[in-house]
Motif scaffolding. Structure first.
Motif, mmCIF file in Angstrom:
data_model
loop_
_atom_site.group_PDB
_atom_site.id
_atom_site.type_symbol
_atom_site.label_atom_id
_atom_site.label_comp_id
_atom_site.label_asym_id
_atom_site.label_seq_id
_atom_site.Cartn_x
_atom_site.Cartn_y
_atom_site.Cartn_z
ATOM 1 N N LYS A 190 9.303 8.874 0.373
ATOM 2 C CA LYS A 190 8.379 7.738 0.470
ATOM 3 C C LYS A 190 9.084 6.418 0.179
ATOM 4 O O LYS A 190 8.784 5.389 0.789
ATOM 5 C CB LYS A 190 7.194 7.929 -0.480
ATOM 6 N N GLY B 160 2.121 1.998 -3.315
ATOM 7 C CA GLY B 160 1.060 2.603 -4.115
ATOM 8 C C GLY B 160 0.993 4.107 -3.959
ATOM 9 O O GLY B 160 0.526 4.808 -4.859
ATOM 10 N N THR B 161 1.475 4.632 -2.835
ATOM 11 C CA THR B 161 1.487 6.089 -2.645
ATOM 12 C C THR B 161 2.684 6.740 -3.326
ATOM 13 O O THR B 161 2.723 7.954 -3.472
ATOM 14 C CB THR B 161 1.498 6.481 -1.149
ATOM 15 N N VAL B 162 3.667 5.938 -3.706
ATOM 16 C CA VAL B 162 4.874 6.465 -4.345
ATOM 17 C C VAL B 162 4.642 6.699 -5.836
ATOM 18 O O VAL B 162 5.136 7.676 -6.400
ATOM 19 C CB VAL B 162 6.076 5.507 -4.149
ATOM 20 N N ARG B 163 3.913 5.800 -6.463
ATOM 21 C CA ARG B 163 3.693 5.899 -7.914
ATOM 22 C C ARG B 163 2.574 6.882 -8.200
ATOM 23 O O ARG B 163 1.558 6.852 -7.507
ATOM 24 C CB ARG B 163 3.316 4.538 -8.494
ATOM 25 N N GLN C 103 5.088 -4.392 -6.801
ATOM 26 C CA GLN C 103 3.783 -4.520 -6.155
ATOM 27 C C GLN C 103 3.130 -5.854 -6.513
ATOM 28 O O GLN C 103 2.516 -6.494 -5.652
ATOM 29 C CB GLN C 103 2.870 -3.349 -6.524
ATOM 30 N N GLU D 203 9.522 14.252 -2.445
ATOM 31 C CA GLU D 203 8.372 13.496 -1.941
ATOM 32 C C GLU D 203 8.496 12.004 -2.279
ATOM 33 O O GLU D 203 8.338 11.143 -1.413
ATOM 34 C CB GLU D 203 7.067 14.057 -2.508
ATOM 35 N N SER D 204 8.796 11.695 -3.526
ATOM 36 C CA SER D 204 8.930 10.284 -3.913
ATOM 37 C C SER D 204 10.143 9.639 -3.252
ATOM 38 O O SER D 204 10.075 8.482 -2.819
ATOM 39 C CB SER D 204 9.036 10.149 -5.430
ATOM 40 N N THR E 114 6.153 8.318 -9.759
ATOM 41 C CA THR E 114 7.308 9.091 -9.296
ATOM 42 C C THR E 114 7.670 10.198 -10.274
ATOM 43 O O THR E 114 8.420 11.101 -9.933
ATOM 44 C CB THR E 114 8.549 8.181 -9.143
ATOM 45 N N ALA F 291 0.830 -1.206 0.000
ATOM 46 C CA ALA F 291 0.000 0.000 0.000
ATOM 47 C C ALA F 291 0.867 1.260 0.000
ATOM 48 O O ALA F 291 0.561 2.244 -0.688
ATOM 49 C CB ALA F 291 -0.934 -0.003 1.203
ATOM 50 N N LEU F 292 1.957 1.230 0.756
ATOM 51 C CA LEU F 292 2.867 2.371 0.791
ATOM 52 C C LEU F 292 3.487 2.606 -0.580
ATOM 53 O O LEU F 292 3.590 3.748 -1.042
ATOM 54 C CB LEU F 292 3.952 2.137 1.850
#
Length: 177
Positions: free
Chosen positions: A118, A42-45, A60, A114-115, A47, A39-40
């Motif tokens: 993460k 998933g928050t990166v892509r 993933q 940010e990327s 980038t 899930a984490l």
């Protein structure tokens, strides 16, 4: 298929072979932490870098295989399992990404863009997932390739965090002692 079944309301869940176990078992902790890692990621892509995003998407999908592997205490040969080829693939990706980076000469502080930040966070969660799987392996048989995969994945996430930060023009910072 309903999202809710009510079967877990008393703190138990089913493994792939329909064995009922506590939601606090080492097996559930292990694949639950892998789910958190997925899930984490998933928050990166996205980038902003197609090559990195393609790798993260494949990772993933690999993590779904890891979860299926961990949810199955007695897999058959045709069940989803992480294999040495998955570990080799990670190593190839690490080597390719590392070619673009300056050699590492000291520890670095996690953070950056940010990327990048993460990805550093995902690296730490990958290490936790690895520890959870090692704890499980102390009690029950576990596919050894899962431990190797999670270990190598944390290395890959570290390298990709550095790569994204470099491409984003964010300098690495070393800790002061």
């Amino acid at each position: 298929m309903k999202v809710y079944t009510g079967r877990g309301d008393e703190g138990m869940t089913d493994l792939r072979d329909m064995t009922r176990v506590s939601k606090t078992s080492h097996r559930i902790e292990a694949y639950g932490t892998v789910d958190e890692l997925n899930a984490l990621l998933g928050t990166v892509r996205p980038t902003g870098y197609d090559d990195v995003d393609e790798v993260l998407e494949l990772v993933q999908n690999h993590l779904h295989i890891v979860q299926a592997d961990l949810a199955n205490p007695d897999p058959d040969e045709d069940d989803p399992q992480i294999r040495d080829e998955h570990v080799d693939e990670l190593e190839d990706w690490i080597d390719t990404a590392d070619e673009e980076l300056d050699p590492l000469t000291s520890f670095i502080l996690p953070g950056g863009s940010e990327s990048g930040a993460k990805l550093h966070h995902a690296r730490a969660v990958s290490r936790r997932a690895e520890r959870r799987v090692v704890a499980l392996a102390g009690e029950e048989a576990v596919n050894e390739s899962v431990v190797a995969y999670l270990n190598r994945l944390s290395d890959a996430l570290f390298v990709y965090a550095r790569l994204v930060n470099k491409r984003d023009g964010v300098p690495e910072e070393s800790p002061t002692y």
